[in-house]
Design a protein around this motif. Structure first.
Motif, PDB file in Angstrom:
ATOM      1  N   HIS A 126       1.703  -8.258 -10.569  1.00 52.95           N
ATOM      2  CA  HIS A 126       2.405  -8.173  -9.284  1.00 52.95           C
ATOM      3  C   HIS A 126       3.083  -6.816  -9.158  1.00 52.95           C
ATOM      4  O   HIS A 126       3.663  -6.300 -10.108  1.00 52.95           O
ATOM      5  CB  HIS A 126       3.432  -9.293  -9.140  1.00 52.95           C
ATOM      6  CG  HIS A 126       3.780  -9.548  -7.712  1.00 52.95           C
ATOM      7  ND1 HIS A 126       4.611  -8.725  -6.983  1.00 52.95           N
ATOM      8  CD2 HIS A 126       3.378 -10.517  -6.865  1.00 52.95           C
ATOM      9  CE1 HIS A 126       4.707  -9.174  -5.747  1.00 52.95           C
ATOM     10  NE2 HIS A 126       3.983 -10.273  -5.644  1.00 52.95           N
ATOM     11  N   LEU A 127       3.008  -6.260  -7.971  1.00 55.81           N
ATOM     12  CA  LEU A 127       3.569  -4.937  -7.714  1.00 55.81           C
ATOM     13  C   LEU A 127       5.090  -4.928  -7.644  1.00 55.81           C
ATOM     14  O   LEU A 127       5.694  -3.861  -7.617  1.00 55.81           O
ATOM     15  CB  LEU A 127       2.975  -4.369  -6.422  1.00 55.81           C
ATOM     16  CG  LEU A 127       1.502  -3.994  -6.539  1.00 55.81           C
ATOM     17  CD1 LEU A 127       0.923  -3.687  -5.176  1.00 55.81           C
ATOM     18  CD2 LEU A 127       1.332  -2.821  -7.487  1.00 55.81           C
ATOM     19  N   ARG A 128       5.732  -6.098  -7.669  1.00 51.81           N
ATOM     20  CA  ARG A 128       7.205  -6.105  -7.692  1.00 51.81           C
ATOM     21  C   ARG A 128       7.724  -5.384  -8.923  1.00 51.81           C
ATOM     22  O   ARG A 128       8.804  -4.819  -8.908  1.00 51.81           O
ATOM     23  CB  ARG A 128       7.754  -7.527  -7.617  1.00 51.81           C
ATOM     24  CG  ARG A 128       7.515  -8.348  -8.860  1.00 51.81           C
ATOM     25  CD  ARG A 128       8.185  -9.711  -8.734  1.00 51.81           C
ATOM     26  NE  ARG A 128       7.721 -10.595  -9.754  1.00 51.81           N
ATOM     27  CZ  ARG A 128       6.861 -11.581  -9.591  1.00 51.81           C
ATOM     28  NH1 ARG A 128       6.374 -11.828  -8.394  1.00 51.81           N
ATOM     29  NH2 ARG A 128       6.500 -12.335 -10.588  1.00 51.81           N
ATOM     30  N   TRP A 129       6.928  -5.394 -10.010  1.00 49.05           N
ATOM     31  CA  TRP A 129       7.346  -4.696 -11.230  1.00 49.05           C
ATOM     32  C   TRP A 129       7.297  -3.187 -11.027  1.00 49.05           C
ATOM     33  O   TRP A 129       8.058  -2.454 -11.652  1.00 49.05           O
ATOM     34  CB  TRP A 129       6.502  -5.129 -12.417  1.00 49.05           C
ATOM     35  CG  TRP A 129       6.545  -6.611 -12.594  1.00 49.05           C
ATOM     36  CD1 TRP A 129       5.500  -7.480 -12.462  1.00 49.05           C
ATOM     37  CD2 TRP A 129       7.695  -7.408 -12.889  1.00 49.05           C
ATOM     38  NE1 TRP A 129       5.938  -8.766 -12.657  1.00 49.05           N
ATOM     39  CE2 TRP A 129       7.278  -8.751 -12.928  1.00 49.05           C
ATOM     40  CE3 TRP A 129       9.038  -7.122 -13.120  1.00 49.05           C
ATOM     41  CZ2 TRP A 129       8.157  -9.799 -13.195  1.00 49.05           C
ATOM     42  CZ3 TRP A 129       9.919  -8.166 -13.384  1.00 49.05           C
ATOM     43  CH2 TRP A 129       9.476  -9.482 -13.419  1.00 49.05           C
ATOM     44  N   LEU A 130       6.412  -2.732 -10.156  1.00 45.63           N
ATOM     45  CA  LEU A 130       6.344  -1.303  -9.853  1.00 45.63           C
ATOM     46  C   LEU A 130       7.634  -0.837  -9.184  1.00 45.63           C
ATOM     47  O   LEU A 130       8.071   0.295  -9.384  1.00 45.63           O
ATOM     48  CB  LEU A 130       5.135  -1.013  -8.961  1.00 45.63           C
ATOM     49  CG  LEU A 130       4.803   0.441  -8.659  1.00 45.63           C
ATOM     50  CD1 LEU A 130       4.581   1.234  -9.943  1.00 45.63           C
ATOM     51  CD2 LEU A 130       3.581   0.521  -7.766  1.00 45.63           C
ATOM     52  N   LEU A 141       2.306   5.722  -7.176  1.00 44.56           N
ATOM     53  CA  LEU A 141       1.117   5.961  -7.995  1.00 44.56           C
ATOM     54  C   LEU A 141       0.209   7.052  -7.426  1.00 44.56           C
ATOM     55  O   LEU A 141      -0.673   7.536  -8.119  1.00 44.56           O
ATOM     56  CB  LEU A 141       0.312   4.662  -8.155  1.00 44.56           C
ATOM     57  CG  LEU A 141       1.029   3.500  -8.826  1.00 44.56           C
ATOM     58  CD1 LEU A 141       0.149   2.254  -8.793  1.00 44.56           C
ATOM     59  CD2 LEU A 141       1.411   3.857 -10.255  1.00 44.56           C
ATOM     60  N   GLY A 142       0.403   7.388  -6.159  1.00 46.28           N
ATOM     61  CA  GLY A 142      -0.414   8.427  -5.538  1.00 46.28           C
ATOM     62  C   GLY A 142      -1.738   7.935  -4.992  1.00 46.28           C
ATOM     63  O   GLY A 142      -2.504   8.713  -4.441  1.00 46.28           O
ATOM     64  N   VAL A 143      -2.010   6.642  -5.117  1.00 46.74           N
ATOM     65  CA  VAL A 143      -3.248   6.035  -4.613  1.00 46.74           C
ATOM     66  C   VAL A 143      -2.935   4.630  -4.109  1.00 46.74           C
ATOM     67  O   VAL A 143      -1.929   4.035  -4.487  1.00 46.74           O
ATOM     68  CB  VAL A 143      -4.349   5.956  -5.694  1.00 46.74           C
ATOM     69  CG1 VAL A 143      -4.877   7.328  -6.054  1.00 46.74           C
ATOM     70  CG2 VAL A 143      -3.849   5.252  -6.929  1.00 46.74           C
ATOM     71  N   ILE A 144      -3.840   4.110  -3.284  1.00 47.28           N
ATOM     72  CA  ILE A 144      -3.699   2.751  -2.762  1.00 47.28           C
ATOM     73  C   ILE A 144      -4.856   1.916  -3.313  1.00 47.28           C
ATOM     74  O   ILE A 144      -6.013   2.310  -3.183  1.00 47.28           O
ATOM     75  CB  ILE A 144      -3.728   2.740  -1.227  1.00 47.28           C
ATOM     76  CG1 ILE A 144      -2.587   3.599  -0.670  1.00 47.28           C
ATOM     77  CG2 ILE A 144      -3.638   1.312  -0.688  1.00 47.28           C
ATOM     78  CD1 ILE A 144      -2.627   3.792   0.830  1.00 47.28           C
ATOM     79  N   PRO A 145      -4.562   0.772  -3.927  1.00 49.36           N
ATOM     80  CA  PRO A 145      -5.640  -0.087  -4.445  1.00 49.36           C
ATOM     81  C   PRO A 145      -6.559  -0.561  -3.325  1.00 49.36           C
ATOM     82  O   PRO A 145      -6.141  -0.732  -2.182  1.00 49.36           O
ATOM     83  CB  PRO A 145      -4.894  -1.276  -5.061  1.00 49.36           C
ATOM     84  CG  PRO A 145      -3.501  -0.811  -5.254  1.00 49.36           C
ATOM     85  CD  PRO A 145      -3.245   0.224  -4.200  1.00 49.36           C
ATOM     86  N   GLY A 197       0.826  -1.204   0.000  1.00 46.79           N
ATOM     87  CA  GLY A 197       0.000   0.000   0.000  1.00 46.79           C
ATOM     88  C   GLY A 197       0.858   1.251   0.000  1.00 46.79           C
ATOM     89  O   GLY A 197       0.593   2.208  -0.739  1.00 46.79           O
ATOM     90  N   ALA A 198       1.922   1.246   0.807  1.00 46.09           N
ATOM     91  CA  ALA A 198       2.828   2.395   0.858  1.00 46.09           C
ATOM     92  C   ALA A 198       3.567   2.567  -0.463  1.00 46.09           C
ATOM     93  O   ALA A 198       3.760   3.693  -0.930  1.00 46.09           O
ATOM     94  CB  ALA A 198       3.826   2.223   2.006  1.00 46.09           C
ATOM     95  N   VAL A 199       3.967   1.453  -1.080  1.00 47.85           N
ATOM     96  CA  VAL A 199       4.645   1.518  -2.382  1.00 47.85           C
ATOM     97  C   VAL A 199       3.720   2.149  -3.422  1.00 47.85           C
ATOM     98  O   VAL A 199       4.117   3.044  -4.168  1.00 47.85           O
ATOM     99  CB  VAL A 199       5.112   0.118  -2.845  1.00 47.85           C
ATOM    100  CG1 VAL A 199       5.571   0.138  -4.291  1.00 47.85           C
ATOM    101  CG2 VAL A 199       6.220  -0.398  -1.940  1.00 47.85           C
ATOM    102  N   CYS A 200       2.469   1.690  -3.458  1.00 48.43           N
ATOM    103  CA  CYS A 200       1.500   2.250  -4.413  1.00 48.43           C
ATOM    104  C   CYS A 200       1.262   3.728  -4.156  1.00 48.43           C
ATOM    105  O   CYS A 200       1.220   4.518  -5.101  1.00 48.43           O
ATOM    106  CB  CYS A 200       0.179   1.490  -4.338  1.00 48.43           C
ATOM    107  SG  CYS A 200       0.258  -0.156  -5.042  1.00 48.43           S
ATOM    108  N   TYR A 201       1.121   4.094  -2.897  1.00 49.59           N
ATOM    109  CA  TYR A 201       0.881   5.498  -2.580  1.00 49.59           C
ATOM    110  C   TYR A 201       2.067   6.359  -3.003  1.00 49.59           C
ATOM    111  O   TYR A 201       1.891   7.426  -3.594  1.00 49.59           O
ATOM    112  CB  TYR A 201       0.588   5.676  -1.092  1.00 49.59           C
ATOM    113  CG  TYR A 201       0.198   7.087  -0.754  1.00 49.59           C
ATOM    114  CD1 TYR A 201      -1.088   7.544  -1.067  1.00 49.59           C
ATOM    115  CD2 TYR A 201       1.090   7.962  -0.178  1.00 49.59           C
ATOM    116  CE1 TYR A 201      -1.458   8.848  -0.788  1.00 49.59           C
ATOM    117  CE2 TYR A 201       0.730   9.273   0.103  1.00 49.59           C
ATOM    118  CZ  TYR A 201      -0.544   9.711  -0.202  1.00 49.59           C
ATOM    119  OH  TYR A 201      -0.898  11.007   0.054  1.00 49.59           O
TER     120      TYR A 201
END
Length: 113
Positions: A100-104, A41-45, A34-38
């Motif tokens: 998978h978010l590992r690619w992010l 990406l500026g948002v949390i899925p 969630g922290a990685v996405c925020y």
């Protein structure tokens, strides 16, 4: 610069790659996705399934951008678009519905990419 090594059966094997900075190695299971996405990406899925997110969430959250985006918004959109391309075409899961978010994590320093 330093060389990247891969550990295989107790031996370190050089991959022949030079790295300037730290390399992403080891497990990413303890990451706060969630922290990685925020951060990136500026948002949390709404739903993160062990590091996987739904492709539909990416499409709905990051629709086709307009011309009035800030630089930060353009970078976030580009990250989401690249993540969607990875999950949908380059390295899809069997259903093609998850990525998978590992690619992010590979898209942290967007300017270098």
């Amino acid at each position: 610069m330093r060389r990247v090594y891969h550990h295989f059966e107790g031996r370190a094997v050089t991959m022949g790659l030079l790295v300037d900075g730290s390399a992403l190695t080891g497990s990413v299971q303890s990451v706060d996705w969630g922290a990685v996405c925020y951060d990136l990406l500026g948002v949390i899925p709404d739903n993160i399934y062990g590091g996987w997110i739904e492709m539909g969430w990416l499409r709905n959250t990051f629709p086709e951008p307009g011309n009035d985006l800030t630089e930060v918004e353009r970078i976030r959109y580009a990250r989401a678009y690249i993540l969607e391309m990875i999950g949908g075409y380059l390295i899809p899961d069997l259903s093609r519905n998850l990525v998978h978010l590992r690619w992010l994590l590979k898209l942290v320093d967007f300017r270098r990419i």
